[in-house]
Write an enzyme that holds these catalytic residues in place. Structure first.
Site, mmCIF file in Angstrom:
data_model
loop_
_atom_site.group_PDB
_atom_site.id
_atom_site.type_symbol
_atom_site.label_atom_id
_atom_site.label_comp_id
_atom_site.label_asym_id
_atom_site.label_seq_id
_atom_site.Cartn_x
_atom_site.Cartn_y
_atom_site.Cartn_z
ATOM 1 N N LYS A 281 47.036 45.079 42.510
ATOM 2 C CA LYS A 281 46.624 43.696 42.790
ATOM 3 C C LYS A 281 46.018 43.664 44.179
ATOM 4 C CE LYS A 281 46.888 39.731 40.608
ATOM 5 N NZ LYS A 281 47.013 39.508 39.151
ATOM 6 N N GLN B 236 52.285 43.730 37.480
ATOM 7 C CA GLN B 236 51.119 44.210 36.728
ATOM 8 C C GLN B 236 51.395 45.569 36.069
ATOM 9 O OE1 GLN B 236 48.147 41.992 37.486
ATOM 10 N NE2 GLN B 236 47.531 42.693 35.478
ATOM 11 N N LYS C 214 53.284 44.695 32.831
ATOM 12 C CA LYS C 214 52.412 43.901 31.960
ATOM 13 C C LYS C 214 51.376 44.807 31.304
ATOM 14 C CE LYS C 214 50.472 40.357 33.968
ATOM 15 N NZ LYS C 214 49.553 39.362 34.569
ATOM 16 N N GLY D 4 39.377 39.195 38.292
ATOM 17 C CA GLY D 4 39.661 37.929 38.966
ATOM 18 C C GLY D 4 41.137 37.558 38.932
ATOM 19 N N ASP D 5 41.461 36.518 39.644
ATOM 20 C CA ASP D 5 42.779 35.869 39.621
ATOM 21 C C ASP D 5 42.516 34.505 40.276
ATOM 22 O OD1 ASP D 5 45.797 36.763 39.076
ATOM 23 O OD2 ASP D 5 45.845 35.535 40.868
ATOM 24 N N SER E 138 40.458 42.744 29.600
ATOM 25 C CA SER E 138 39.771 43.547 30.615
ATOM 26 C C SER E 138 39.680 45.003 30.162
ATOM 27 C CB SER E 138 40.535 43.496 31.946
ATOM 28 O OG SER E 138 40.212 42.336 32.672
HETATM 29 N N1 GLU Z 1 44.663 38.587 37.230
HETATM 30 C C1 GLU Z 1 44.947 38.784 35.829
HETATM 31 C C2 GLU Z 1 46.407 39.094 35.653
HETATM 32 O O1 GLU Z 1 47.235 38.554 36.352
HETATM 33 C C3 GLU Z 1 43.991 39.749 35.165
HETATM 34 C C4 GLU Z 1 43.897 41.114 35.750
HETATM 35 C C5 GLU Z 1 42.783 41.970 35.132
HETATM 36 O O2 GLU Z 1 42.106 41.539 34.220
HETATM 37 O O3 GLU Z 1 42.643 43.097 35.619
HETATM 38 O O4 GLU Z 1 46.809 39.828 34.788
#
Ligand code: GLU
Length: 449
Positions: A130, A115, A118, A169-170, A381
């Protein structure tokens, strides 16, 4: 998996193995990033001198906690909650919560580590985190889900806030769970703090297109990759795995752009519909009824359910793995290559095993890693956070246009970095290098903390 890493980064990896035993998914994610960023580290001696890598692989904070709750039979249940706050150098910690029986510290750490890069790649001001729990929502009543979410938030709330940590979410955490989690935070803190959670309902602070964003974004990314070669999605057969949020909206956007998505799956098997998936029926089965994917085939003439098998045996020009980590191995990749796959984009996080990535790249298949291809979710987001801060709400078309623009930029950043560091067309190297550069420069500027 463990190809030998160059001396520039190997000691960091060895230390990760030693300090974090029994965390194979975390090792896998770190290995991939370290392998890619060697040229960046070699060109910037200051990064090694100030221990950027040693600091980056160690989360800023890890929280593990007990989540007790009472089920519908009156029986006490105990789950484990996690939040790994990996890096806040670019902004508040940002990343989803996953509720799934497979969740453990290794999985949350791999996701949190991914993350960071990303989120950096989106160009927005968001750090990496996370969280989640080994709670399995399947078969649970709404009341059980609500009591679990409330208990989870009873501990997690103290670590959150719009300037501190903003979950979303995830897998296993959608609109229903986000509602319960947000409600409990509001109750405990006496603050309607919209910006402390994203993926909220559109009527109470959520953003248009957030639900669709990860799936739509992955298809926009494929469009960009194909565009470099003068190709388009029109008429191409698309093989999609999964049937959650990412899969459904990847299928929807691919259909709108003239492609023909023909599969979807869940843990019981996959469905194949040669006419192209009927998105409305898929939504009815999965979003409204929360039923098994086989239900789609039972209701759609011409569609078939294949039990206990994986979608990768179906031939297609485009593949979008949207289910979960490590769902596509070397043999699956060879099968896809043999059937003429042209582009693969990871809608899920790390769905392809390292061997599969190698197979695709050696065959000249366009391959987009998750931290680039699925960045549209977290990017939207960040748009939700902007709207909350400004007390505004943007329209659907406007938001979708912003998402399309962000995905074009993510593609351009990864594409350019790959070329600059001597691996033209390699989106794994490009995404890792572009994300890492941004994070490393910010860490250098902010001192040893
Ligand atoms: N769970 C999503 C991801 O893997 C979104 C995370 C978010 O919107 O904070 O990127």
């Amino acid at each position: 998996m463990d190809s030998v890493l160059p001396e520039t980064v190997r000691p960091v990896y060895d230390a990760v193995l030693k300090r974090n035993p029994h965390e194979p998914e975390f090792h896998q994610a770190v290995h991939e990033v370290l392998e890619s960023i060697v040229p960046v580290v070699e060109q910037h001696p200051a990064f090694a001198e100030s221990g950027i890598l040693e600091r980056l692989v160690e989360p800023e904070r890890q929280i593990m906690f007990r989540v007790p709750w009472i089920d519908d039979q009156g029986v006490l249940q105990v789950n484990r909650g996690f939040r790994v706050q990996f890096s806040s150098v670019l902004g508040p910690y940002k990343g989803g919560l996953r509720f799934h029986s497979s969740v453990n510290l290794s999985i949350i750490k791999f996701l949190g580590f991914e993350q960071i890069f990303k989120n950096a790649l989106t160009g927005q001001g968001i750090g990496g985190a996370k969280g989640g729990s080994d709670f399995d929502p399947h078969g649970r009543s709404d009341g059980e889900i609500m009591r679990f979410c409330q208990s989870f938030m009873n501990e997690l709330y103290r670590h959150l806030g719009e300037h501190t940590d903003v979950p979303a979410g995830d897998i296993g955490v959608g609109a229903r769970e986000i509602g319960y989690l947000f409600g409990q935070y509001r109750k405990i803190t006496n603050r309607h703090e919209s910006g402390m959670f994203t993926g909220k309902g559109v009527s109470w602070g959520g953003a248009e297109v957030r639900t669709e964003a990860t799936g739509y974004g992955s298809v926009f990314f494929i469009e960009e990759m194909l565009g470099v070669h003068g190709e388009s999605l029109a008429g191409k057969r698309v093989i999609v795995s999964g049937s959650g949020n990412v899969a459904i909206y990847a299928i929807e956007k691919a259909t709108q752009l003239g492609a023909i998505p023909i599969t979807a799956s869940d843990s019981s098997g996959y469905i194949i519909d040669e006419d192209g998936i009927d998105v409305a029926l898929l939504k009815q089965v999965k979003e409204v009824e929360r039923a098994r994917i086989s239900e789609y085939a039972a209701r759609k003439p011409g569609a078939r359910f294949v039990e206990g098998a994986r979608v990768w045996e179906v031939p297609g020009e485009i593949a979008i793995p949207c289910a979960t980590q490590n769902e596509l191995d070397g043999d699956d990749a060879r099968a896809l290559v043999a059937s003429g796959v042209r582009a693969v984009a990871e809608g899920a996080n790390m769905p392809c095993l390292p061997e599969a990535v190698l197979v695709f790249q050696q065959a000249g298949v366009l391959f987009a890693p998750g931290k680039a291809a699925n960045a549209g979710g977290v990017a939207t987001s960040a748009l939700e956070m902007s709207q909350n801060a400004a007390r505004q709400r943007w329209g659907f078309n406007d938001s979708e246009e912003k998402l399309r623009h962000i995905m074009a930029n993510v593609h351009a950043s990864a594409f350019d970095a790959a070329a600059r560091y001597g691996h033209p067309g390699d989106y794994v190297v490009g995404a890792n290098c572009a994300g890492f550069e941004r994070v490393a420069h910010a860490m250098l500027a902010q001192g040893v903390i």
